[in-house]
Design a protein around this motif. Structure first.
Motif, PDB file in Angstrom:
ATOM      1  N   ASN A 172     -40.614 -30.628 -42.743  1.00 15.73           N
ATOM      2  CA  ASN A 172     -41.255 -30.985 -44.004  1.00 15.73           C
ATOM      3  C   ASN A 172     -40.278 -30.902 -45.171  1.00 15.73           C
ATOM      4  OD1 ASN A 172     -43.750 -31.629 -45.548  1.00 15.73           O
ATOM      5  ND2 ASN A 172     -43.385 -29.616 -46.447  1.00 15.73           N
ATOM      6  N   TYR A 183     -37.043 -31.420 -45.059  1.00 13.32           N
ATOM      7  CA  TYR A 183     -36.176 -32.606 -45.016  1.00 13.32           C
ATOM      8  C   TYR A 183     -36.943 -33.862 -45.427  1.00 13.32           C
ATOM      9  CZ  TYR A 183     -32.172 -30.280 -42.915  1.00 13.32           C
ATOM     10  OH  TYR A 183     -31.087 -29.475 -42.699  1.00 13.32           O
ATOM     11  N   LYS A 184     -38.219 -33.920 -45.074  1.00  8.27           N
ATOM     12  CA  LYS A 184     -39.035 -35.069 -45.461  1.00  8.27           C
ATOM     13  C   LYS A 184     -39.152 -35.157 -46.974  1.00  8.27           C
ATOM     14  CE  LYS A 184     -43.557 -37.220 -44.739  1.00  8.27           C
ATOM     15  NZ  LYS A 184     -44.882 -37.098 -44.077  1.00  8.27           N
ATOM     16  N   GLN A 185     -39.339 -34.004 -47.626  1.00  5.84           N
ATOM     17  CA  GLN A 185     -39.448 -33.978 -49.081  1.00  5.84           C
ATOM     18  C   GLN A 185     -38.156 -34.439 -49.750  1.00  5.84           C
ATOM     19  OE1 GLN A 185     -42.365 -33.369 -50.691  1.00  5.84           O
ATOM     20  NE2 GLN A 185     -43.248 -33.212 -48.638  1.00  5.84           N
ATOM     21  N   TYR A 245     -36.178 -36.701 -48.395  1.00  2.00           N
ATOM     22  CA  TYR A 245     -35.895 -38.040 -47.855  1.00  2.00           C
ATOM     23  C   TYR A 245     -34.593 -38.046 -47.062  1.00  2.00           C
ATOM     24  CZ  TYR A 245     -39.496 -39.234 -51.225  1.00  2.00           C
ATOM     25  OH  TYR A 245     -40.668 -39.274 -51.937  1.00  2.00           O
ATOM     26  N   GLU A 246     -34.374 -36.962 -46.295  1.00  2.00           N
ATOM     27  CA  GLU A 246     -33.164 -36.849 -45.491  1.00  2.00           C
ATOM     28  C   GLU A 246     -33.502 -37.094 -44.020  1.00  2.00           C
ATOM     29  OE1 GLU A 246     -30.044 -36.365 -46.266  1.00  2.00           O
ATOM     30  OE2 GLU A 246     -30.299 -36.105 -48.425  1.00  2.00           O
ATOM     31  N   PRO A 247     -32.787 -37.998 -43.357  1.00  2.00           N
ATOM     32  CA  PRO A 247     -33.051 -38.249 -41.935  1.00  2.00           C
ATOM     33  C   PRO A 247     -32.573 -37.092 -41.068  1.00  2.00           C
ATOM     34  CG  PRO A 247     -31.157 -39.523 -42.658  1.00  2.00           C
ATOM     35  CD  PRO A 247     -31.732 -38.872 -43.886  1.00  2.00           C
ATOM     36  N   ASN A 302     -37.701 -39.477 -40.426  1.00  2.00           N
ATOM     37  CA  ASN A 302     -37.401 -39.780 -41.838  1.00  2.00           C
ATOM     38  C   ASN A 302     -36.319 -40.846 -41.955  1.00  2.00           C
ATOM     39  OD1 ASN A 302     -39.043 -37.526 -42.165  1.00  2.00           O
ATOM     40  ND2 ASN A 302     -37.337 -36.163 -42.576  1.00  2.00           N
ATOM     41  N   ASN A 327     -31.237 -42.463 -47.185  1.00  2.00           N
ATOM     42  CA  ASN A 327     -31.982 -43.638 -46.739  1.00  2.00           C
ATOM     43  C   ASN A 327     -32.218 -44.621 -47.874  1.00  2.00           C
ATOM     44  OD1 ASN A 327     -32.348 -42.915 -44.052  1.00  2.00           O
ATOM     45  ND2 ASN A 327     -34.107 -41.647 -44.538  1.00  2.00           N
TER      46      ASN A 327
END
Length: 268
Positions: free
Chosen positions: A9, A11-13, A15-17, A99, A168
């Motif tokens: 979560n 990393y999702k916040q 925006y990191e793959p 992500n 991304n």
């Protein structure tokens, strides 16, 4: 066991793959348990473990490759001398990139911008079409997958807030106003992006390069910006230019980097 859901979560916040590695099968003796997980964000950035040692280093390499290709993969290891292990067991793993969808933030909903957005529908790209002109989107017929954003040119912060900066992030600048183009480019250069492109001629690129260095104290100038944008296809209509630009975006997404501006900028 580490809280892999929480790490994902985070990393999702940002925006990191990342890649989620899961041990799906263990046969015989092995240094990991079924269901062991590891999150890999880069060669030197990972969380958790799938057993350590040489096998884990190879898993990390495979995870980094999966992130680059944005493709799920499987791996099997027999733990013998090859991996400096004497367990003799067998481990199977699933490597899932997350992500990883590229996001395009397209500044300028003119003829070319609209064509680029239309052509990208059905590709891996998430598309956000951004314009500052009042009621500009009212009469445009666009696919529902294209996100539209009207921003207030009097508050330039709304431009930068419209972008999810990160690895991304793809930014294309082709507005109706060169002044707006310059402001967006100057703001985007210090940010983290996968691709930063500006429509225009080599003359425009050189002019912006000099302005960035002399007026904005940005020493790298336009060296991080792709300008002119697009593959050299020879087409000159908005649709043909859009096809050339989309081709370049797909090249970057699949690991073929475009030629940037360092060579001829060194000569100015």
């Amino acid at each position: 066991m580490f809280d892999w859901i929480q790490v994902l979560n985070e990393y999702k916040q940002k925006y990191e793959p990342v890649a989620l590695v899961t041990v799906t099968k263990v046969l015989g003796s092995a240094p990991c348990a079924l269901g062991s997980r590891m999150i890999v964000a880069g060669e030197n950035e990972f969380h958790g473990t799938v057993g350590g040692g040489k096998m884990e280093f190879e898993v990390i390499d495979k995870a980094v490759e999966a992130i680059k290709k944005n493709c799920i993969s499987e791996a099997t290891f027999t733990l013998g001398p090859e991996f400096e292990q004497c367990c003799g067991g067998k481990v199977e793993l699933l490597i899932e990139p997350m992500n990883g969808l590229p996001e395009l933030f397209l500044f300028g909903a003119g003829h070319i911008g609209v064509e680029i957005a239309k052509i990208l529908v059905g590709t891996p790209f998430k598309i956000k079409l951004i314009d500052s002109r009042k009621d500009w989107f009212k009469d445009l017929e666009l696919d529902s997958d294209i996100q539209l954003s009207q921003v207030d040119i009097r508050d330039f912060k709304t431009f930068t807030d419209a972008v999810n900066w990160g690895s991304n992030c793809y930014v294309l600048v082709l507005t109706h106003d060169h002044t707006i183009d310059f402001e967006i480019i100057a703001t985007a250069i210090p940010k983290k992006t996968k691709y930063l492109g500006l429509i225009g001629s080599k003359t425009k690129c050189v002019r912006f390069n000099n302005m960035l260095i002399k007026e904005m104290s940005i020493p790298e100038g336009m060296s991080k910006v792709v300008c002119p944008i697009g593959l050299n296809t020879g087409g000159e209509t908005p649709k043909e230019i859009a096809i050339a630009v989309v081709g370049q975006l797909l090249q970057v997404h699949y690991g073929l980097e475009p030629k940037q501006n360092r060579n001829y900028l060194k000569q100015v």
